[in-house]
Write a protein that holds these residues in place. Structure first.
Motif, PDB file in Angstrom:
ATOM      1  N   LEU A  69       0.830  -1.206   0.000  1.00 10.29           N
ATOM      2  CA  LEU A  69       0.000   0.000   0.000  1.00 10.29           C
ATOM      3  C   LEU A  69       0.866   1.259   0.000  1.00 10.29           C
ATOM      4  O   LEU A  69       0.641   2.183  -0.794  1.00 10.29           O
ATOM      5  N   VAL A  70       1.864   1.282   0.858  1.00  8.41           N
ATOM      6  CA  VAL A  70       2.768   2.439   0.918  1.00  8.41           C
ATOM      7  C   VAL A  70       3.485   2.619  -0.416  1.00  8.41           C
ATOM      8  O   VAL A  70       3.581   3.728  -0.946  1.00  8.41           O
ATOM      9  N   TYR A  93       6.621  -1.525  -3.648  1.00 10.21           N
ATOM     10  CA  TYR A  93       5.406  -2.308  -3.907  1.00 10.21           C
ATOM     11  C   TYR A  93       5.777  -3.727  -4.350  1.00 10.21           C
ATOM     12  O   TYR A  93       5.270  -4.715  -3.819  1.00 10.21           O
ATOM     13  N   ASP A  94       6.646  -3.818  -5.319  1.00  8.69           N
ATOM     14  CA  ASP A  94       7.022  -5.102  -5.911  1.00  8.69           C
ATOM     15  C   ASP A  94       7.669  -6.052  -4.909  1.00  8.69           C
ATOM     16  O   ASP A  94       7.588  -7.263  -5.067  1.00  8.69           O
ATOM     17  N   SER A  95       8.310  -5.501  -3.878  1.00  7.20           N
ATOM     18  CA  SER A  95       9.038  -6.345  -2.925  1.00  7.20           C
ATOM     19  C   SER A  95       8.125  -7.323  -2.204  1.00  7.20           C
ATOM     20  O   SER A  95       8.590  -8.339  -1.688  1.00  7.20           O
ATOM     21  N   ASN A  96       6.854  -7.052  -2.162  1.00  3.50           N
ATOM     22  CA  ASN A  96       5.919  -7.921  -1.443  1.00  3.50           C
ATOM     23  C   ASN A  96       4.815  -8.477  -2.327  1.00  3.50           C
ATOM     24  O   ASN A  96       3.830  -9.015  -1.825  1.00  3.50           O
ATOM     25  N   GLY A 147      -5.515   1.212  -7.445  1.00  2.00           N
ATOM     26  CA  GLY A 147      -4.795   0.052  -6.931  1.00  2.00           C
ATOM     27  C   GLY A 147      -4.517   0.152  -5.446  1.00  2.00           C
ATOM     28  O   GLY A 147      -4.675  -0.829  -4.704  1.00  2.00           O
ATOM     29  N   ALA A 148      -4.108   1.327  -4.986  1.00  2.01           N
ATOM     30  CA  ALA A 148      -3.841   1.522  -3.563  1.00  2.01           C
ATOM     31  C   ALA A 148      -5.117   1.340  -2.740  1.00  2.01           C
ATOM     32  O   ALA A 148      -5.091   0.728  -1.661  1.00  2.01           O
ATOM     33  N   ARG A 187      -6.587  -5.201   2.906  1.00  2.00           N
ATOM     34  CA  ARG A 187      -5.940  -5.236   4.229  1.00  2.00           C
ATOM     35  C   ARG A 187      -6.951  -5.017   5.345  1.00  2.00           C
ATOM     36  O   ARG A 187      -6.945  -5.715   6.362  1.00  2.00           O
ATOM     37  N   VAL A 188      -7.831  -4.064   5.180  1.00  2.00           N
ATOM     38  CA  VAL A 188      -8.775  -3.702   6.248  1.00  2.00           C
ATOM     39  C   VAL A 188      -9.935  -4.701   6.358  1.00  2.00           C
ATOM     40  O   VAL A 188     -10.304  -5.104   7.458  1.00  2.00           O
ATOM     41  N   PHE A 189     -10.502  -5.116   5.234  1.00  2.00           N
ATOM     42  CA  PHE A 189     -11.736  -5.889   5.272  1.00  2.00           C
ATOM     43  C   PHE A 189     -11.578  -7.401   5.130  1.00  2.00           C
ATOM     44  O   PHE A 189     -12.473  -8.140   5.541  1.00  2.00           O
TER      45      PHE A 189
END
Length: 184
Positions: free
Chosen positions: A69-70, A105-108, A167-168, A175-177
């Motif tokens: 997300l970041v 972003y790509d790292s995860n 996308g974010a 993540r939240v839901f």
């Protein structure tokens, strides 16, 4: 899919965008500046994003989604900075930082997927995830070309921020839901 849309469109159009933004630049310089700084930033972003999420994973199970997300949210200001940069130095800084953000972003990308997919379905999920992302991404260069013709190269580049926002927001919603219900 939004991430692939943004990066495919950027990589396909970056050299042309550089030439249109800086008419005095020759093709070789445009290709170099449009690609090299992006990948240099992405290398650093992948390295830092991966190390941060790996270090925090034990204490914070949803950190991989949060790092994604970041990373995608960080793309937004740097896309706009690229779109409206008035000098080559600012353009290079924007491309470098955009690359860094995409690297974070790509790292995860797949690690986050594995946080919510049963191990026996990971191969199928990875294939479907990659294929789906690439299908959506394949439209990026075409849409950007249409926007180049309809408006201007700068507006076309700036429009990529919309897809990064979408996308974010999708990652935020996941993540939240759904993360807490789906985590492995």
């Amino acid at each position: 899919g939004c991430y692939f849309f943004v990066t495919y469109a950027f990589k396909a159009w970056a050299p042309i965008f550089m030439i249109r933004a800086f008419p005095e630049m020759d093709t070789a310089q445009a290709v170099f500046h449009g690609v090299f700084w992006f990948y240099l930033g992405a290398f650093v972003g992948v390295t830092i994003g991966g190390r941060v999420s790996d270090a925090l994973k034990a204490r914070r199970p949803g950190v991989r989604f949060e790092v994604e997300l970041v990373g995608l949210a960080m793309c937004i200001p740097f896309i706009l900075m690229m779109a409206y940069a008035q000098g080559l130095v600012w353009m290079i800084v924007a491309i470098l930082l955009f690359g860094f953000a995409t690297g974070v972003y790509d790292s995860n990308l797949y690690a986050a997927l594995f946080d919510v997919i049963n191990p026996r379905f990971r191969a199928v999920a990875t294939g479907l995830f990659g294929c789906g992302g690439c299908i959506v991404g394949a439209f990026g260069p075409t849409v950007m070309g249409f926007l180049n013709d309809a408006f201007s190269p700068r507006i076309s580049m700036a429009s990529l921020a919309i897809f990064a926002i979408v996308g974010a927001l999708a990652i935020l919603c996941a993540r939240v839901f759904t993360f807490n219900k789906d985590k492995i």
